[in-house]
Scaffold this motif. Structure first.
Motif, short mmCIF file in Angstrom:
data_model
loop_
_atom_site.label_atom_id
_atom_site.label_comp_id
_atom_site.label_asym_id
_atom_site.label_seq_id
_atom_site.Cartn_x
_atom_site.Cartn_y
_atom_site.Cartn_z
N UNK A 1 84.12 58.56 61.67
CA UNK A 1 84.65 59.88 61.33
C UNK A 1 86.17 59.86 61.47
N UNK A 2 86.88 60.63 60.63
CA UNK A 2 88.34 60.66 60.74
C UNK A 2 88.77 61.16 62.12
N UNK A 3 89.81 60.54 62.64
CA UNK A 3 90.33 60.94 63.95
C UNK A 3 91.14 62.23 63.81
N UNK B 1 89.72 52.49 65.66
CA UNK B 1 91.11 52.42 65.19
C UNK B 1 91.52 50.96 65.08
N UNK B 2 91.94 50.58 63.88
CA UNK B 2 92.40 49.20 63.66
C UNK B 2 93.92 49.09 63.71
N UNK B 3 94.58 50.09 63.12
CA UNK B 3 96.04 50.01 63.03
C UNK B 3 96.61 51.42 62.88
N UNK C 1 96.53 55.91 59.69
CA UNK C 1 95.56 55.39 60.66
C UNK C 1 94.49 54.61 59.91
N UNK C 2 94.44 53.32 60.18
CA UNK C 2 93.41 52.45 59.58
C UNK C 2 92.22 52.42 60.53
N UNK C 3 91.06 52.86 60.04
CA UNK C 3 89.85 52.90 60.86
C UNK C 3 88.82 51.94 60.27
N UNK D 1 91.03 54.46 55.57
CA UNK D 1 92.43 54.66 55.93
C UNK D 1 92.80 56.11 55.65
N UNK D 2 93.35 56.78 56.64
CA UNK D 2 93.73 58.19 56.49
C UNK D 2 95.22 58.36 56.75
#
Length: 406
Positions: free
Chosen positions: A6-8, A52-54, A152-154, A159-160
């Motif tokens: 889910x988006x952060x 979270x990746x990046x 934010x890369x999830x 990616x958002x």
């Protein structure tokens, strides 16, 4: 959707009791920069961890022009709105998960950042120039808008981007700077019979600042008989705003607005000594208060200015100001003289008040290394850590998550 995917929830916060912007854009000694931290929290539920990746952050400038926007018919039939998006300075990498791992399972993240705003020592590269101030002209015929963009890369497929408006002002046109307080003079003639000369004691002005011009009309001594037949009817002083759309393109277009005017009737014959006078007017200001005296709420991305526009230059448009002095005469051609001036968003008093703060900001900046800024420690709370949910104000009692009361 899986809670982990889910988006952060993302927000940015500035330093305590301060704005994001530290220093004074346009004044290199103050090392203008945007300081704050990116806060990442769960987006689904109260405590479901997010992957979270990046995390990256950058400052982005959006510029738009639509010269036809003032006219309802042209707005629909004319050329469409044109927009450019540029990166200001450099993009900053705030977090990247360890090599070989797709993402970290995160409960909370606080990632401090500093983005240094360019101060004009990078040649012609767009992202190294001093960025123009935030501005929105009436009917949005031209606009400069800044936003912080957090990416934010999830995981590998999600990616958002989150955007946050940032108003930006420029401080290199303050009327208190010595460079603007040197007198400026100019002389022109239309037919060599009469010469119009002016002198300006200073050439940077703000809202409600008085503008005074020393004016002299002189006869040509070689054509004195002709000059003595000349009657000076009136002298007009006006302030002109000149907007150039697409100044760096192939077909720049200009729009000139008269924003203030003063006429002095003279009605005298030219003499050997000539004619001397002082003309003045006040630069107009916008009233920022409503009828009840309360300052109106501004738009998030734009500072509240007391002027409609000011001297600025950007990629898609340029705004310049001129003092136009016109001498109306009989038996000789009318003479028009245009003298460029600088319009600052702040009046003389406000400029004076900023000077001490600018000096202090320069002293503070002397201790900062832009290549290795000293940032607070980042906080990363992973899902597997003991009592991780305490960072969200929760605790687990008998297998049930409850609000933490300390």
């Amino acid at each position: 959707m899986n809670a982990m995917n889910a988006p952060a929830t993302v927000r940015i916060s500035g330093p305590p009791n301060s704005s994001f912007l530290v220093g004074y854009p346009g004044i290199s000694a103050t090392l203008p920069r945007i300081v704050g931290k990116v806060e990442i929290r769960p987006g689904a539920g109260f405590s479901a961890p997010v992957s979270v990746s990046m995390v990256r952050i950058c400052l982005q400038r959006r510029e738009t022009i639509h010269p036809a926007a003032e006219n309802v018919a042209k707005r629909h039939l004319g050329t469409p709105r044109r927009e450019t998006v540029d990166l200001v300075g450099k993009e900053v990498l705030l977090f990247r998960c360890v090599s070989g791992k797709e993402a970290e399972s995160v409960i909370a993240m606080d990632l401090p950042f500093q983005i240094f705003i360019p101060f004009g020592r990078g040649g012609e590269e767009t992202n190294r120039r001093i960025p123009p101030a935030s501005l929105q002209l009436p009917s949005r015929i031209a606009e400069t808008y800044y936003e912080l963009v957090v990416t934010v890369q999830q995981g590998s497929s999600m990616q958002n981007r989150y955007t946050f408006p940032i108003p930006l002002q420029r401080y290199d046109t303050l009327s208190t700077f010595g460079m603007y307080n040197r007198p400026e003079s100019k002389m022109v003639t239309a037919d060599n019979v009469v010469t119009l000369g002016i002198s300006l004691p200073k050439w940077s002005y703000g809202p409600l600042d008085p503008i005074t011009v020393y004016i002299k009309l002189s006869p040509n001594p070689d054509w004195m008989n002709k000059a003595k037949r000349v009657t000076i009817q009136k002298i007009t002083l006006s302030i002109e705003e000149e907007i150039t759309f697409n100044p760096e393109g192939d077909e720049p277009t200009k729009k000139v607005n008269k924003i203030a005017k003063h006429t002095q009737t003279v009605g005298t014959k030219m003499t050997e000594a000539g004619y001397v006078t002082n003309l003045g007017l006040v630069f107009p200001a916008r009233d920022l208060r409503d009828p009840d005296g309360i300052i109106k709420r501004g738009k998030p991305g734009f500072p509240l200015y007391e002027v409609t526009s000011f001297t600025t230059s950007s990629t898609l448009y340029k705004i310049e100001f001129f003092l136009s002095i016109k001498a109306h005469m009989t038996s000789a051609r009318d003479i028009t003289l245009r003298q460029p001036i600088v319009i600052c968003p702040m009046d003389q008093q406000a400029c004076k008040e900023e000077m001490d703060a600018i000096e202090q900001a320069a002293k503070d900046a002397s201790h900062i290394d832009p290549n290795n800024p000293n940032l607070p420690e980042r906080i990363i709370v992973l899902a597997h850590e003991r009592e991780a949910i305490r960072h969200l104000g929760l605790c687990e009692v008998g297998g049930v998550k409850k609000m933490l009361i300390e």
